[in-house]
Design an enzyme around this catalytic site. Sequence first.
Site, PDB file in Angstrom:
ATOM      1  N   SER A 193      -5.870   4.092  15.628  1.00 35.60           N
ATOM      2  CA  SER A 193      -5.517   3.385  16.875  1.00 35.60           C
ATOM      3  C   SER A 193      -5.821   4.287  18.065  1.00 35.60           C
ATOM      4  O   SER A 193      -5.963   5.513  17.894  1.00 35.60           O
ATOM      5  CB  SER A 193      -4.017   3.059  16.861  1.00 35.60           C
ATOM      6  OG  SER A 193      -3.596   2.539  18.101  1.00 35.60           O
ATOM      7  N   VAL A 246       0.806  -1.231   0.000  1.00 36.00           N
ATOM      8  CA  VAL A 246       0.000   0.000   0.000  1.00 36.00           C
ATOM      9  C   VAL A 246       0.838   1.279   0.000  1.00 36.00           C
ATOM     10  O   VAL A 246       0.306   2.364  -0.218  1.00 36.00           O
ATOM     11  CB  VAL A 246      -0.999   0.055   1.188  1.00 36.00           C
ATOM     12  CG1 VAL A 246      -2.054  -1.020   1.063  1.00 36.00           C
ATOM     13  CG2 VAL A 246      -0.291   0.010   2.530  1.00 36.00           C
ATOM     14  N   ILE A 269      -5.927  -5.653  20.355  1.00 37.16           N
ATOM     15  CA  ILE A 269      -6.745  -6.658  19.672  1.00 37.16           C
ATOM     16  C   ILE A 269      -5.819  -7.830  19.338  1.00 37.16           C
ATOM     17  O   ILE A 269      -4.688  -7.615  18.880  1.00 37.16           O
ATOM     18  CB  ILE A 269      -7.338  -6.100  18.347  1.00 37.16           C
ATOM     19  CG1 ILE A 269      -8.088  -4.770  18.562  1.00 37.16           C
ATOM     20  CG2 ILE A 269      -8.231  -7.152  17.664  1.00 37.16           C
ATOM     21  CD1 ILE A 269      -9.343  -4.829  19.387  1.00 37.16           C
ATOM     22  N   ASN A 321      -6.781  -0.312   5.930  1.00 35.84           N
ATOM     23  CA  ASN A 321      -6.480  -0.950   7.219  1.00 35.84           C
ATOM     24  C   ASN A 321      -5.038  -1.424   7.360  1.00 35.84           C
ATOM     25  O   ASN A 321      -4.509  -1.500   8.470  1.00 35.84           O
ATOM     26  CB  ASN A 321      -7.455  -2.131   7.381  1.00 35.84           C
ATOM     27  CG  ASN A 321      -6.999  -3.117   8.418  1.00 35.84           C
ATOM     28  OD1 ASN A 321      -7.131  -2.865   9.602  1.00 35.84           O
ATOM     29  ND2 ASN A 321      -6.435  -4.237   7.982  1.00 35.84           N
ATOM     30  N   TYR A 357       4.846   5.419  14.884  1.00 38.07           N
ATOM     31  CA  TYR A 357       3.529   4.759  14.801  1.00 38.07           C
ATOM     32  C   TYR A 357       2.426   5.711  15.246  1.00 38.07           C
ATOM     33  O   TYR A 357       1.419   5.886  14.550  1.00 38.07           O
ATOM     34  CB  TYR A 357       3.531   3.502  15.688  1.00 38.07           C
ATOM     35  CG  TYR A 357       2.219   2.745  15.667  1.00 38.07           C
ATOM     36  CD1 TYR A 357       1.873   1.940  14.579  1.00 38.07           C
ATOM     37  CD2 TYR A 357       1.317   2.812  16.732  1.00 38.07           C
ATOM     38  CE1 TYR A 357       0.665   1.238  14.551  1.00 38.07           C
ATOM     39  CE2 TYR A 357       0.121   2.120  16.716  1.00 38.07           C
ATOM     40  CZ  TYR A 357      -0.199   1.326  15.620  1.00 38.07           C
ATOM     41  OH  TYR A 357      -1.402   0.643  15.596  1.00 38.07           O
ATOM     42  N   SER A 395       1.723   8.429  12.815  1.00 33.40           N
ATOM     43  CA  SER A 395       0.982   7.949  11.638  1.00 33.40           C
ATOM     44  C   SER A 395      -0.496   7.776  11.965  1.00 33.40           C
ATOM     45  O   SER A 395      -1.370   8.067  11.147  1.00 33.40           O
ATOM     46  CB  SER A 395       1.571   6.626  11.115  1.00 33.40           C
ATOM     47  OG  SER A 395       1.251   5.529  11.956  1.00 33.40           O
ATOM     48  N   LYS A 396      -0.782   7.322  13.182  1.00 32.66           N
ATOM     49  CA  LYS A 396      -2.168   7.052  13.574  1.00 32.66           C
ATOM     50  C   LYS A 396      -2.925   8.361  13.827  1.00 32.66           C
ATOM     51  O   LYS A 396      -4.117   8.449  13.539  1.00 32.66           O
ATOM     52  CB  LYS A 396      -2.184   6.132  14.801  1.00 32.66           C
ATOM     53  CG  LYS A 396      -1.627   4.739  14.515  1.00 32.66           C
ATOM     54  CD  LYS A 396      -2.575   3.938  13.658  1.00 32.66           C
ATOM     55  CE  LYS A 396      -1.930   2.932  12.760  1.00 32.66           C
ATOM     56  NZ  LYS A 396      -2.853   2.217  11.888  1.00 32.66           N
TER      57      LYS A 396
HETATM   58  P1  NAD Z   1      -1.758  -7.925  11.350  1.00 30.00           P
HETATM   59  O1  NAD Z   1      -0.280  -7.882  11.300  1.00 30.00           O
HETATM   60  O2  NAD Z   1      -2.428  -9.149  11.906  1.00 30.00           O
HETATM   61  O3  NAD Z   1      -2.367  -7.646   9.895  1.00 30.00           O
HETATM   62  C1  NAD Z   1      -1.861  -6.615   9.076  1.00 30.00           C
HETATM   63  C2  NAD Z   1      -2.055  -6.973   7.609  1.00 30.00           C
HETATM   64  O4  NAD Z   1      -1.594  -5.876   6.819  1.00 30.00           O
HETATM   65  C3  NAD Z   1      -1.275  -8.202   7.175  1.00 30.00           C
HETATM   66  O5  NAD Z   1      -2.079  -9.017   6.337  1.00 30.00           O
HETATM   67  C4  NAD Z   1      -0.100  -7.617   6.384  1.00 30.00           C
HETATM   68  O6  NAD Z   1       0.387  -8.483   5.366  1.00 30.00           O
HETATM   69  C5  NAD Z   1      -0.727  -6.374   5.808  1.00 30.00           C
HETATM   70  N1  NAD Z   1       0.268  -5.352   5.466  1.00 30.00           N
HETATM   71  C6  NAD Z   1       1.279  -4.872   6.228  1.00 30.00           C
HETATM   72  N2  NAD Z   1       1.988  -3.972   5.537  1.00 30.00           N
HETATM   73  C7  NAD Z   1       1.431  -3.887   4.302  1.00 30.00           C
HETATM   74  C8  NAD Z   1       1.718  -3.155   3.137  1.00 30.00           C
HETATM   75  N3  NAD Z   1       2.775  -2.326   3.070  1.00 30.00           N
HETATM   76  N4  NAD Z   1       0.915  -3.305   2.061  1.00 30.00           N
HETATM   77  C9  NAD Z   1      -0.137  -4.163   2.082  1.00 30.00           C
HETATM   78  N5  NAD Z   1      -0.448  -4.909   3.159  1.00 30.00           N
HETATM   79  C10 NAD Z   1       0.332  -4.771   4.250  1.00 30.00           C
HETATM   80  O7  NAD Z   1      -2.175  -6.644  12.193  1.00 30.00           O
HETATM   81  P2  NAD Z   1      -3.585  -6.005  12.646  1.00 30.00           P
HETATM   82  O8  NAD Z   1      -3.504  -5.859  14.111  1.00 30.00           O
HETATM   83  O9  NAD Z   1      -4.718  -6.701  12.033  1.00 30.00           O
HETATM   84  O10 NAD Z   1      -3.394  -4.552  12.006  1.00 30.00           O
HETATM   85  C11 NAD Z   1      -4.337  -3.950  11.160  1.00 30.00           C
HETATM   86  C12 NAD Z   1      -4.419  -2.470  11.488  1.00 30.00           C
HETATM   87  O11 NAD Z   1      -4.918  -2.340  12.821  1.00 30.00           O
HETATM   88  C13 NAD Z   1      -3.108  -1.710  11.460  1.00 30.00           C
HETATM   89  O12 NAD Z   1      -3.297  -0.468  10.794  1.00 30.00           O
HETATM   90  C14 NAD Z   1      -2.788  -1.486  12.920  1.00 30.00           C
HETATM   91  O13 NAD Z   1      -2.020  -0.333  13.127  1.00 30.00           O
HETATM   92  C15 NAD Z   1      -4.178  -1.351  13.491  1.00 30.00           C
HETATM   93  N6  NAD Z   1      -4.287  -1.567  14.940  1.00 30.00           N
HETATM   94  C16 NAD Z   1      -4.070  -2.797  15.488  1.00 30.00           C
HETATM   95  C17 NAD Z   1      -4.196  -2.968  16.875  1.00 30.00           C
HETATM   96  C18 NAD Z   1      -3.970  -4.302  17.549  1.00 30.00           C
HETATM   97  O14 NAD Z   1      -3.892  -4.358  18.787  1.00 30.00           O
HETATM   98  N7  NAD Z   1      -3.872  -5.382  16.830  1.00 30.00           N
HETATM   99  C19 NAD Z   1      -4.541  -1.877  17.682  1.00 30.00           C
HETATM  100  C20 NAD Z   1      -4.757  -0.629  17.071  1.00 30.00           C
HETATM  101  C21 NAD Z   1      -4.632  -0.494  15.709  1.00 30.00           C
END
Ligand code: NAD
Length: 264
Positions: free
Chosen positions: A144, A66, A192, A92, A159, A162-163
Amino acid sequence: MNGKRVEGKVAIVTGGGSGIGKAAALRLAEEGAKVCMLDRTPEEAEKVKAEIERLGGVAMVIETDVSQAEMVENGVKQAAEKWGRLDIVFANAGINGTWAPIETLEVEEWDKTLGINLRGTFLTVKYAVPYLKKNGGSIIITSSINGNRKFSNIGASAYSSSKAGQVAFMKMASLELAQFNIRVNAICPGAIKTNIGDNTEKAPELDKVDIPVEFPEGNHLLNGGTGEARQVGDLVLFLASDESSHITGTPIYIDGAESLLMGG
Ligand code: NAD
């Protein structure tokens, strides 16, 4: 499947191969949307596609980083042209990136985190807008609690920036796009259960700047403060559907009150 909430809609989900993106892709497909996953690890997204198809849904995968403009433009175009429309965009994909003291955080690491999380969001929205304008639609951005309500993850300056940037961008986009009946909202998850830890580099010198903030003992937060990806998928589905038809320009916290207790 007898889903109806987003029946006949076309959705793009970035980072659909894992965690929150996977859960949202499944929920949208269960409720009738055709789902195109843009992910840099297509092998994982292909497994989600197979799961959606087993449930009677329709999905496709396009290998996309992305942060790369050409790949995003091409991925969005392929999905919208194959299925003849675009209604839902879930921006996402994201990484935690490197957590380090500011003075030792490499410039390249800052750029990498901002490049995927913030530039990636901009690119996803930018290339989707021409298609969304045709019928209206819903854009949902994964921000986030960090960078918005919580600032105690010392070392996560890239991070968190960015958020925070994603929420500002969401608000600007919501005003610019309301006239086209395109809604734009952000979700702000707390902890999560996903695979995001695999994309976290903690610098050894982090302990020099760390401020240890401990959860108080006791059962103060919903579910102990940790949510399931499927609960976030339910929120994405709500924001994608007409049930949220007057909601735009809004960050929605989904953290069991974690950020109220641990942030402020
Ligand atoms: P995850 O690592 O399980 O999934 C992230 C997905 O994004 C993966 O499939 C990965 O391959 C893909 N990805 C990463 N970089 C990429 C790129 N450059 N291009 C295309 N795809 C890419 O993590 P998640 O927790 O599901 O994260 C999803 C979003 O949720 C993120 O933006 C993260 O910042 C946000 N988030 C997560 C949490 C948490 O506690 N898990 C909390 C707040 C925010």
